[in-house]
Design a protein around this motif. Structure first.
Motif, PDB file in Angstrom:
ATOM      1  N   LYS A 164       2.441 -16.951 -12.963  1.00 20.38           N
ATOM      2  CA  LYS A 164       3.207 -15.470 -13.608  1.00 20.38           C
ATOM      3  C   LYS A 164       2.009 -14.602 -14.058  1.00 20.38           C
ATOM      4  CE  LYS A 164       7.033 -17.057 -17.126  1.00 20.38           C
ATOM      5  NZ  LYS A 164       7.917 -16.368 -16.249  1.00 20.38           N
ATOM      6  N   PRO A 165       1.978 -13.776 -12.656  1.00 19.03           N
ATOM      7  CA  PRO A 165       0.957 -12.910 -12.687  1.00 19.03           C
ATOM      8  C   PRO A 165       0.754 -11.759 -13.976  1.00 19.03           C
ATOM      9  CG  PRO A 165       2.605 -11.846 -11.009  1.00 19.03           C
ATOM     10  CD  PRO A 165       3.604 -12.901 -11.681  1.00 19.03           C
ATOM     11  N   MET A 166      -0.184 -11.175 -13.943  1.00 16.60           N
ATOM     12  CA  MET A 166      -0.821 -10.705 -15.154  1.00 16.60           C
ATOM     13  C   MET A 166      -0.533  -9.000 -14.512  1.00 16.60           C
ATOM     14  SD  MET A 166      -2.236 -12.711 -17.310  1.00 16.60           S
ATOM     15  CE  MET A 166      -3.237 -11.987 -18.447  1.00 16.60           C
ATOM     16  N   LEU A 167      -0.099  -8.662 -13.633  1.00 18.60           N
ATOM     17  CA  LEU A 167       0.098  -7.549 -14.163  1.00 18.60           C
ATOM     18  C   LEU A 167       1.855  -7.274 -13.729  1.00 18.60           C
ATOM     19  CD1 LEU A 167      -2.291  -6.276 -10.973  1.00 18.60           C
ATOM     20  CD2 LEU A 167      -2.343  -5.923 -12.976  1.00 18.60           C
ATOM     21  N   GLY A 168       2.412  -8.156 -13.509  1.00 14.81           N
ATOM     22  CA  GLY A 168       3.845  -7.881 -13.398  1.00 14.81           C
ATOM     23  C   GLY A 168       4.333  -8.099 -12.560  1.00 14.81           C
ATOM     24  N   VAL A 169       6.118  -8.625 -12.176  1.00 13.01           N
ATOM     25  CA  VAL A 169       6.539  -8.694 -10.903  1.00 13.01           C
ATOM     26  C   VAL A 169       6.884  -7.507 -10.532  1.00 13.01           C
ATOM     27  CG1 VAL A 169       8.079  -9.973  -9.761  1.00 13.01           C
ATOM     28  CG2 VAL A 169       6.834 -10.821 -11.748  1.00 13.01           C
ATOM     29  N   HIS A 170       6.576  -6.937  -9.364  1.00 13.69           N
ATOM     30  CA  HIS A 170       7.236  -5.072  -8.582  1.00 13.69           C
ATOM     31  C   HIS A 170       7.173  -5.226  -6.992  1.00 13.69           C
ATOM     32  CE1 HIS A 170       6.124  -3.944 -12.888  1.00 13.69           C
ATOM     33  NE2 HIS A 170       5.052  -4.716 -12.587  1.00 13.69           N
ATOM     34  N   SER A 171       8.527  -4.592  -6.667  1.00 14.79           N
ATOM     35  CA  SER A 171       8.827  -4.824  -5.330  1.00 14.79           C
ATOM     36  C   SER A 171       8.529  -3.671  -4.840  1.00 14.79           C
ATOM     37  CB  SER A 171      10.267  -5.388  -5.589  1.00 14.79           C
ATOM     38  OG  SER A 171      10.714  -6.679  -6.335  1.00 14.79           O
ATOM     39  N   LEU A 172       9.011  -3.493  -3.510  1.00 11.31           N
ATOM     40  CA  LEU A 172       9.056  -1.934  -3.052  1.00 11.31           C
ATOM     41  C   LEU A 172      10.323  -2.201  -2.858  1.00 11.31           C
ATOM     42  CD1 LEU A 172       6.405  -3.970  -0.206  1.00 11.31           C
ATOM     43  CD2 LEU A 172       6.056  -1.447  -1.288  1.00 11.31           C
ATOM     44  N   LEU A 173      10.899  -0.859  -2.581  1.00  9.35           N
ATOM     45  CA  LEU A 173      12.505  -1.138  -2.047  1.00  9.35           C
ATOM     46  C   LEU A 173      12.473  -1.204  -0.409  1.00  9.35           C
ATOM     47  CD1 LEU A 173      12.575   2.728  -2.761  1.00  9.35           C
ATOM     48  CD2 LEU A 173      13.093   0.175  -4.590  1.00  9.35           C
ATOM     49  N   LEU A 174      13.776  -0.935  -0.281  1.00  7.83           N
ATOM     50  CA  LEU A 174      14.591  -1.765   1.429  1.00  7.83           C
ATOM     51  C   LEU A 174      13.812  -0.687   2.304  1.00  7.83           C
ATOM     52  CD1 LEU A 174      15.457  -3.618   3.489  1.00  7.83           C
ATOM     53  CD2 LEU A 174      17.685  -1.562   2.906  1.00  7.83           C
ATOM     54  N   ASP A 175      13.635   0.414   2.003  1.00  7.44           N
ATOM     55  CA  ASP A 175      13.600   1.255   2.888  1.00  7.44           C
ATOM     56  C   ASP A 175      11.958   1.273   3.105  1.00  7.44           C
ATOM     57  OD1 ASP A 175      14.000   3.660   4.779  1.00  7.44           O
ATOM     58  OD2 ASP A 175      12.861   4.743   2.901  1.00  7.44           O
ATOM     59  N   GLU A 176      11.315   1.354   1.794  1.00  2.00           N
ATOM     60  CA  GLU A 176       9.579   1.589   1.765  1.00  2.00           C
ATOM     61  C   GLU A 176       8.878  -0.069   2.541  1.00  2.00           C
ATOM     62  OE1 GLU A 176       7.767   3.079  -2.047  1.00  2.00           O
ATOM     63  OE2 GLU A 176       8.935   1.292  -2.162  1.00  2.00           O
ATOM     64  N   ALA A 177       9.854  -0.485   3.040  1.00  2.00           N
ATOM     65  CA  ALA A 177       8.986  -2.011   3.485  1.00  2.00           C
ATOM     66  C   ALA A 177       9.175  -2.353   4.533  1.00  2.00           C
ATOM     67  CB  ALA A 177      10.098  -3.411   2.844  1.00  2.00           C
ATOM     68  N   ASN A 178      10.443  -1.541   5.359  1.00  2.00           N
ATOM     69  CA  ASN A 178      10.502  -1.431   6.642  1.00  2.00           C
ATOM     70  C   ASN A 178      10.132  -0.669   6.870  1.00  2.00           C
ATOM     71  OD1 ASN A 178      13.118  -3.116   6.751  1.00  2.00           O
ATOM     72  ND2 ASN A 178      14.323  -1.236   6.413  1.00  2.00           N
ATOM     73  N   ILE A 179       9.219   0.694   6.546  1.00  2.00           N
ATOM     74  CA  ILE A 179       8.980   0.822   7.158  1.00  2.00           C
ATOM     75  C   ILE A 179       7.451   1.193   7.020  1.00  2.00           C
ATOM     76  CG2 ILE A 179       7.289   3.960   6.605  1.00  2.00           C
ATOM     77  CD1 ILE A 179       9.876   5.155   5.615  1.00  2.00           C
ATOM     78  N   ILE A 180       6.814   0.486   6.502  1.00  2.00           N
ATOM     79  CA  ILE A 180       5.117   0.224   5.846  1.00  2.00           C
ATOM     80  C   ILE A 180       4.665  -1.360   6.736  1.00  2.00           C
ATOM     81  CG2 ILE A 180       3.985  -1.315   4.439  1.00  2.00           C
ATOM     82  CD1 ILE A 180       5.033   0.460   1.987  1.00  2.00           C
ATOM     83  N   GLY A 181       6.467  -2.041   7.050  1.00  2.00           N
ATOM     84  CA  GLY A 181       6.294  -3.046   8.439  1.00  2.00           C
ATOM     85  C   GLY A 181       5.420  -2.466   9.360  1.00  2.00           C
ATOM     86  N   GLY A 182       6.319  -1.192  10.079  1.00  2.00           N
ATOM     87  CA  GLY A 182       5.812  -0.561  10.959  1.00  2.00           C
ATOM     88  C   GLY A 182       4.132   0.574  10.825  1.00  2.00           C
ATOM     89  N   VAL A 183       4.197   0.861   9.909  1.00  2.00           N
ATOM     90  CA  VAL A 183       2.737   1.926   9.685  1.00  2.00           C
ATOM     91  C   VAL A 183       1.961   1.029   9.200  1.00  2.00           C
ATOM     92  CG1 VAL A 183       4.196   4.183   9.626  1.00  2.00           C
ATOM     93  CG2 VAL A 183       3.230   2.130   6.778  1.00  2.00           C
ATOM     94  N   ASP A 184       1.444   0.170   8.777  1.00  2.00           N
ATOM     95  CA  ASP A 184       0.532  -0.617   8.237  1.00  2.00           C
ATOM     96  C   ASP A 184       0.881  -2.442   8.115  1.00  2.00           C
ATOM     97  OD1 ASP A 184      -1.621  -1.992   7.260  1.00  2.00           O
ATOM     98  OD2 ASP A 184      -1.943  -0.861   5.517  1.00  2.00           O
ATOM     99  N   PRO A 185       1.637  -3.365   8.823  1.00  2.00           N
ATOM    100  CA  PRO A 185       1.780  -4.373   8.792  1.00  2.00           C
ATOM    101  C   PRO A 185       0.837  -5.249   8.587  1.00  2.00           C
ATOM    102  CG  PRO A 185       0.838  -4.325  11.221  1.00  2.00           C
ATOM    103  CD  PRO A 185       1.115  -2.852   9.948  1.00  2.00           C
ATOM    104  N   ASP A 186      -0.002  -4.746   7.679  1.00  2.00           N
ATOM    105  CA  ASP A 186      -1.481  -6.038   7.390  1.00  2.00           C
ATOM    106  C   ASP A 186      -1.421  -5.242   6.630  1.00  2.00           C
ATOM    107  OD1 ASP A 186      -2.540  -7.082   9.416  1.00  2.00           O
ATOM    108  OD2 ASP A 186      -3.123  -5.663   9.849  1.00  2.00           O
ATOM    109  N   TYR A 187      -0.219  -4.444   5.358  1.00  2.00           N
ATOM    110  CA  TYR A 187      -0.475  -4.094   3.979  1.00  2.00           C
ATOM    111  C   TYR A 187      -1.145  -4.855   3.044  1.00  2.00           C
ATOM    112  CZ  TYR A 187       2.144  -1.397   0.103  1.00  2.00           C
ATOM    113  OH  TYR A 187       2.101  -0.545  -0.784  1.00  2.00           O
ATOM    114  N   HIS A 188      -0.348  -5.740   2.366  1.00  2.00           N
ATOM    115  CA  HIS A 188      -0.311  -7.302   1.405  1.00  2.00           C
ATOM    116  C   HIS A 188      -1.610  -7.662   1.714  1.00  2.00           C
ATOM    117  CE1 HIS A 188       3.990  -8.118   0.537  1.00  2.00           C
ATOM    118  NE2 HIS A 188       3.561  -6.695  -0.006  1.00  2.00           N
ATOM    119  N   ARG A 189      -2.457  -8.055   3.593  1.00  2.00           N
ATOM    120  CA  ARG A 189      -4.020  -8.875   2.868  1.00  2.00           C
ATOM    121  C   ARG A 189      -4.193  -7.247   3.010  1.00  2.00           C
ATOM    122  NH1 ARG A 189      -4.031 -11.726   8.518  1.00  2.00           N
ATOM    123  NH2 ARG A 189      -1.969 -12.310   9.241  1.00  2.00           N
ATOM    124  N   ARG A 190      -4.497  -6.255   3.256  1.00  2.00           N
ATOM    125  CA  ARG A 190      -5.265  -4.848   2.466  1.00  2.00           C
ATOM    126  C   ARG A 190      -5.411  -4.810   1.156  1.00  2.00           C
ATOM    127  NH1 ARG A 190      -6.459  -1.726   7.064  1.00  2.00           N
ATOM    128  NH2 ARG A 190      -4.616  -2.215   7.611  1.00  2.00           N
TER     129      ARG A 190
END
Length: 700
Positions: free
Chosen positions: A260-286
């Protein structure tokens, strides 16, 4: 005053702080020291791998100035042939990932249920390595694909390594390991075209879903926000399999684990996830790198759910069925410790790419059950890494080495660095005093739980409840808020909109009519098929723990884009930025050009990002300051673009007194989550509270 730039402590480039963590268990880190090599620095000479000094690493040896290259140019041959072999086969699944080191600290003793050494004494610290990953895509795919995530942890315990392989869903896609290869084949790119990459938005995937309906629960998780986490730091994870704890008296207790993450469980919106995948495919690594480098270490608490041996049949689900979760309201989660990730790898390939995880790597006190998926996984993981890493010496690779002494009779295989000087390498023997000796269980040797087994050889399912495909998916749906339900429908529509076969689309709608008739009908309307004929299963149960509306919310490490030009109110902005830093908020200063912007009192702030190279979707919130630039029209246009995108995605927006002109309250909007500084002495606190809330679903 000091310039406002990315003033995070750069621990990644500070060797002393990177490899020495006061108060932490450094045993694994110290073990790795003997493998660390530095090739650069004053006086360092370029050599071959055999130690030969190289005089020319730029031009090949040729027969004459304009002649052909000579075969005797051994330096070129060795350099090029090594380069040709620098890649190893990527993982079939979980190919794209990243990892970090840290430690696990036990809160409370679990001695009453397990003899595992690292779970005995409160305060015991165990070094760990964690690898996060995406399931479907190749190494070159994007971080934010709608997918299940891996969360594999290697504990370097005093009894040897223990590997805990978790996933970001509490349930799995199949009931038996026999079907796993089929599932992977179906969700991977079409074998004729090799597209699409890293998504199940295609015919094969949904044809599999419609014809293997045990996957219904898994798909509900995939279509929810759980399939697109905001960050690995904000992602819950479960090993999904059922294990046994064994205590010193040999008593067995069934156990499932959860991070269980101490910061809580949070998500991207569908639209955000799709756009971020193009403009910053390393988003989670970064995101992971940035957090660790600035000391905001990712933290997760480890929970266990325990079922006594005699109680295994008292539930309306089979505890060995991995397509079913153990509801927290029925089987409480007991928090027993915390993991902190505090150090990045030194070399991505040597550590992250070569790390090997295997659910059969256990320690005394942890054993298997007859969970059909676990039984298959206990074979599959090590076997695939024998192929991928190309050697039987997987645990000789530094990241995989246990921190305890190893004595074994295995020999040879590729990449054998260990030099065994014994002439005897078999058991039993007299020439070496029958060493290395076996260790009896009472002295720490591993022994399997002596479970009684009887019956006939069969391929039957383990129990009747394995045939119940829809009760728990229905419970999952019942547990969602209206916003979460709408997002599930939209995500179904997105994926099924790519499916060409009308028959497959209809089968999927009919199938999920068993989960919720209204949901399936809404999907049918969007994808051009008939509504389901059957009504959903009569299940009214819910599990509030499944809704992200009930998770923890903090401003800490939320990322804010500060949109700013010259002429800002220096005192006001300094006050706000100081408070954001105080609250642990991450900040990017964005303007027209790199350099500095100057306030009305001469205060200078360093710009670390320009509008041209970043996007609104990469931030959790905006602080709109405004101001003047050389190209005033473009500056205002860029700010409006950022604001429009953030407002559409329900994100909080703070508005400085110099930026009020960018916002107009009309009948078409209610500006929910937009906090104004003008005539507002509580602006700082209100803005930080809005940042913590993250989304304003009542916005219009």
């Amino acid at each position: 005053m000091d310039d406002y730039k990315d003033d995070y402590k750069d621990e990644y480039n500070d060797e002393s702080s990177r490899h020495k963590k006061p108060g932490h268990d450094n045993s694994k880190n110290e073990q790795l020291n003997k493998y660390r090599e530095k090739n650069t620095g004053p006086g360092e000479k370029l050599t071959s791998d055999a130690g030969l000094k190289i005089s020319n690493d730029r031009w090949s040896l040729r027969a004459g100035r304009r002649g052909p290259t000579l075969f005797q140019d051994f330096h070129f041959y060795k350099k090029q042939s090594h380069f040709n072999r620098e890649r190893i086969p990527e993982k079939v699944v979980h190919a794209r990932g990243d990892g970090a080191y840290g430690e696990f600290e036990l809160y409370k003793s679990m001695r009453h249920v397990t003899r595992a050494h690292f779970l005995q004494e409160p305060g015991c610290k165990t070094p760990v390595f964690v690898r996060f990953s995406n399931f479907i895509g190749s190494k070159g795919s994007k971080d934010t694909a709608i997918d299940i995530r891996g969360f594999a942890t290697k504990f370097y315990t005093q009894e040897g390594n223990y590997d805990m392989l978790a996933l970001s869903f509490a349930v799995f896609s199949v009931m038996d390991a026999m079907k796993f290869a089929d599932f992977v084949h179906a969700v991977k790119p079409n074998p004729r075209t090799a597209v699409p990459q890293a998504t199940v938005a295609h015919d094969n995937a949904w044809d599999y879903v419609a014809n293997n309906q045990e996957i219904a629960h898994f798909i509900m998780w995939l279509m929810s926000g759980r399939g697109r986490p905001r960050s690995w730091r904000m992602m819950e994870a479960w090993p999904v399999n059922t294990f046994r704890f064994i205590n010193e008296h040999g008593k067995s207790t069934f156990v499932r684990f959860v991070w269980k993450p101490m910061l809580g469980v949070h998500s991207l919106l569908l639209d955000e996830a799709n756009i971020i995948g193009g403009v910053d495919p390393d988003y989670h690594r970064r995101d992971l790198h940035e957090a660790i480098m600035c000391g905001a270490y990712p933290e997760y608490e480890l929970g266990v759910q325990l079922i006594q041996e005699e109680d295994q049949f008292k539930y309306d689900f089979d505890i060995l069925d991995d397509t079913k979760l153990w509801p927290e309201e029925v089987i409480p989660v007991e928090i027993i410790g915390k993991m902190t990730l505090n150090r990045l790898v030194d070399n991505h390939f040597a550590e992250e790419e070569q790390v090997s995880f295997d659910p059969a790597t256990v320690v005394p006190g942890i054993d298997f059950t007859n969970d059909p998926v676990l039984q298959g996984r206990s074979f599959a993981y090590r076997d695939t890494d024998y192929h991928r890493l190309g050697t039987g010496n997987i645990n000789n690779i530094p990241v995989n080495q246990p921190i305890v002494e190893t004595n074994l009779n295995q020999r040879q295989s590729d990449v054998r660095h260990r030099i065994d000087v014994d002439s005897v390498h078999y058991h039993k023997n007299s020439l070496a005093g029958n060493t290395p000796k076996e260790t009896p269980p009472e002295k720490g040797g591993y022994a399997h739980y002596p479970e009684k087994v009887d019956g006939h050889k069969t391929r039957e399912r383990p129990g009747e409840s394995f045939f119940d495909f829809f009760s728990q998916p229905r419970m999952f749906w019942n547990s969602m808020t209206p916003v979460e339900k709408q997002q599930i429908v939209e995500t179904f529509n997105f994926h099924l909109g790519y499916v060409k076969s009308k028959s497959v689309r209809q089968q999927v709608v009919d199938m999920f009519g068993n989960v919720d008739t209204h949901m399936a009908t809404a999907i049918a309307e969007s994808i051009g098929v008939n509504p389901p004929k059957e009504s959903h299963v009569p299940v009214t149960k819910s599990s509030p723990a499944l809704s992200q509306a009930n998770t923890a919310y903090y401003p800490y490490t939320q990322k804010v884009a500060v949109l700013i030009g010259n002429g800002f109110n220096g005192k006001e902005v300094k006050n706000v930025l100081d408070y954001l830093h105080h609250c642990g908020v991450f900040i990017d200063i964005i303007s027209e050009n790199l350099g500095t912007v100057k306030g009305d009192d001469g205060m200078q702030i360093e710009v670390n990002t320009i509008f041209t190279s970043t996007y609104s979707v990469l931030y959790d919130s905006l602080y709109v300051v405004g101001g003047k630039t050389k190209n005033e029209a473009k500056f205002r246009s860029d700010i409006k673009s950022f604001v429009k995108e953030a407002y559409k995605h329900y994100k909080p927006i703070g508005v400085a007194t110099t930026a009020a002109s960018y916002f107009n309250n009309t009948n078409k909007n209610n500006l929910a989550g937009v906090v104004f500084a003008e005539n507002n002495p509580n602006f700082k606190d209100e803005f930080v509270s809005a940042i913590a809330q993250q989304r304003f679903w009542n916005r219009k």
